[in-house]
Design a protein around this motif. Sequence first.
Motif, short mmCIF file in Angstrom:
data_model
loop_
_atom_site.label_atom_id
_atom_site.label_comp_id
_atom_site.label_asym_id
_atom_site.label_seq_id
_atom_site.Cartn_x
_atom_site.Cartn_y
_atom_site.Cartn_z
N GLN A 1 -1.07 4.19 1.05
CA GLN A 1 -2.05 3.39 1.79
C GLN A 1 -1.45 2.58 2.93
OE1 GLN A 1 -4.48 1.26 -1.03
NE2 GLN A 1 -5.20 3.15 -1.97
N VAL A 2 -0.34 3.08 3.48
CA VAL A 2 0.29 2.46 4.64
C VAL A 2 0.45 3.54 5.70
CG1 VAL A 2 2.38 1.34 5.50
CG2 VAL A 2 1.54 0.80 3.21
N MET A 3 0.00 3.25 6.94
CA MET A 3 0.15 4.21 8.02
C MET A 3 1.61 4.62 8.14
SD MET A 3 -2.91 4.54 9.08
CE MET A 3 -2.68 5.40 10.60
N CYS A 4 1.82 5.92 8.41
CA CYS A 4 3.20 6.39 8.46
C CYS A 4 3.33 7.60 9.37
CB CYS A 4 3.69 6.74 7.06
SG CYS A 4 2.87 8.18 6.34
N GLY A 5 4.54 8.01 9.59
CA GLY A 5 4.84 9.20 10.38
C GLY A 5 5.34 10.32 9.49
N PRO A 6 5.64 11.46 10.10
CA PRO A 6 6.04 12.63 9.33
C PRO A 6 7.37 12.49 8.60
CG PRO A 6 6.23 13.07 11.68
CD PRO A 6 5.56 11.73 11.52
N ASP A 7 8.21 11.54 9.00
CA ASP A 7 9.52 11.38 8.35
C ASP A 7 9.48 10.46 7.14
OD1 ASP A 7 10.69 13.07 10.23
OD2 ASP A 7 11.13 11.41 11.59
N THR A 8 8.32 9.90 6.83
CA THR A 8 8.20 9.01 5.68
C THR A 8 8.42 9.80 4.40
OG1 THR A 8 6.63 7.61 6.85
CG2 THR A 8 6.63 7.46 4.43
N GLU A 9 9.28 9.28 3.54
CA GLU A 9 9.59 9.96 2.29
C GLU A 9 8.47 9.76 1.28
OE1 GLU A 9 13.42 9.93 0.72
OE2 GLU A 9 14.38 10.03 2.68
N VAL A 10 8.24 10.80 0.49
CA VAL A 10 7.25 10.73 -0.59
C VAL A 10 7.96 10.86 -1.92
CG1 VAL A 10 5.33 11.63 0.78
CG2 VAL A 10 6.77 13.21 -0.47
N ALA A 11 7.37 10.23 -2.93
CA ALA A 11 7.93 10.26 -4.27
C ALA A 11 6.86 10.72 -5.25
CB ALA A 11 8.44 8.86 -4.66
N ASP A 12 7.28 11.09 -6.41
CA ASP A 12 6.35 11.54 -7.44
C ASP A 12 5.26 10.49 -7.67
OD1 ASP A 12 5.61 13.48 -9.46
OD2 ASP A 12 6.26 12.01 -10.94
N GLY A 13 4.01 10.93 -7.68
CA GLY A 13 2.89 10.04 -7.92
C GLY A 13 2.32 9.37 -6.68
N ASP A 14 2.95 9.56 -5.52
CA ASP A 14 2.44 8.95 -4.29
C ASP A 14 1.11 9.55 -3.88
OD1 ASP A 14 4.57 7.25 -4.00
OD2 ASP A 14 5.50 8.32 -2.32
N GLU A 15 0.40 8.80 -3.05
CA GLU A 15 -0.84 9.28 -2.43
C GLU A 15 -0.57 9.44 -0.94
OE1 GLU A 15 -5.13 7.63 -2.88
OE2 GLU A 15 -4.26 6.70 -1.08
N VAL A 16 -0.91 10.61 -0.40
CA VAL A 16 -0.78 10.90 1.03
C VAL A 16 -2.18 11.19 1.55
CG1 VAL A 16 0.21 12.45 2.76
CG2 VAL A 16 1.58 11.78 0.77
N ALA A 17 -2.53 10.57 2.68
CA ALA A 17 -3.86 10.74 3.26
C ALA A 17 -3.75 11.29 4.68
CB ALA A 17 -4.59 9.40 3.29
N PHE A 18 -4.75 12.12 5.04
CA PHE A 18 -4.84 12.71 6.37
C PHE A 18 -6.20 12.38 6.96
CE2 PHE A 18 -1.92 15.34 3.98
CZ PHE A 18 -0.86 15.50 4.86
N PHE A 19 -6.23 11.97 8.23
CA PHE A 19 -7.50 11.66 8.88
C PHE A 19 -7.32 11.72 10.40
CE2 PHE A 19 -5.25 7.98 7.37
CZ PHE A 19 -5.14 7.15 8.46
N PRO A 20 -8.44 11.97 11.11
CA PRO A 20 -8.35 11.99 12.57
C PRO A 20 -8.07 10.58 13.10
CG PRO A 20 -10.60 12.34 11.85
CD PRO A 20 -9.76 12.29 10.62
N PRO A 21 -7.60 10.48 14.36
CA PRO A 21 -7.23 9.17 14.91
C PRO A 21 -8.37 8.14 14.89
CG PRO A 21 -6.46 10.93 16.34
CD PRO A 21 -7.30 11.56 15.28
N VAL A 22 -9.61 8.58 15.02
CA VAL A 22 -10.74 7.64 15.00
C VAL A 22 -11.70 8.11 13.91
CG1 VAL A 22 -12.67 6.68 16.31
CG2 VAL A 22 -10.52 7.20 17.45
N THR A 23 -11.99 7.22 12.97
CA THR A 23 -12.95 7.54 11.93
C THR A 23 -14.05 6.50 11.93
OG1 THR A 23 -11.80 6.31 10.22
CG2 THR A 23 -11.20 8.64 10.48
N GLY A 24 -15.14 6.85 11.37
CA GLY A 24 -16.23 5.90 11.30
C GLY A 24 -17.07 6.14 10.06
#
Length: 85
Positions: free
Chosen positions: A61-84
């Motif tokens: 739940q923190v904005m990040c870039g492609p180099d951000t490491e992920v760990a077991d149990g993490d949540e990764v979200a994808f969305f367009p630059p502008v949402t409503g």
Amino acid sequence: MKISLRYFASVREQLGAGQDTLDLPEAATTVGAVRAALVARGGVWAEALGPERALRTACRQVMCGPDTEVADGDEVAFFPPVTGG
């Protein structure tokens, strides 16, 4: 490693789902690797998440870039630059 995935706005609409889980190969340790693994599924996955698509990402739940490491149990979200809505 198992992670949770969330999709928002047009990504959710294209994939027909708002959430998913993914068992990642051991070598996939970044948000960019998660996206590449999803694109490798082909079809709508490649269309919705392909490198030509401008997408924002968040990990834990923190904005990040492609180099951000992920760990077991993490949540990764994808969305367009502008949402409503």
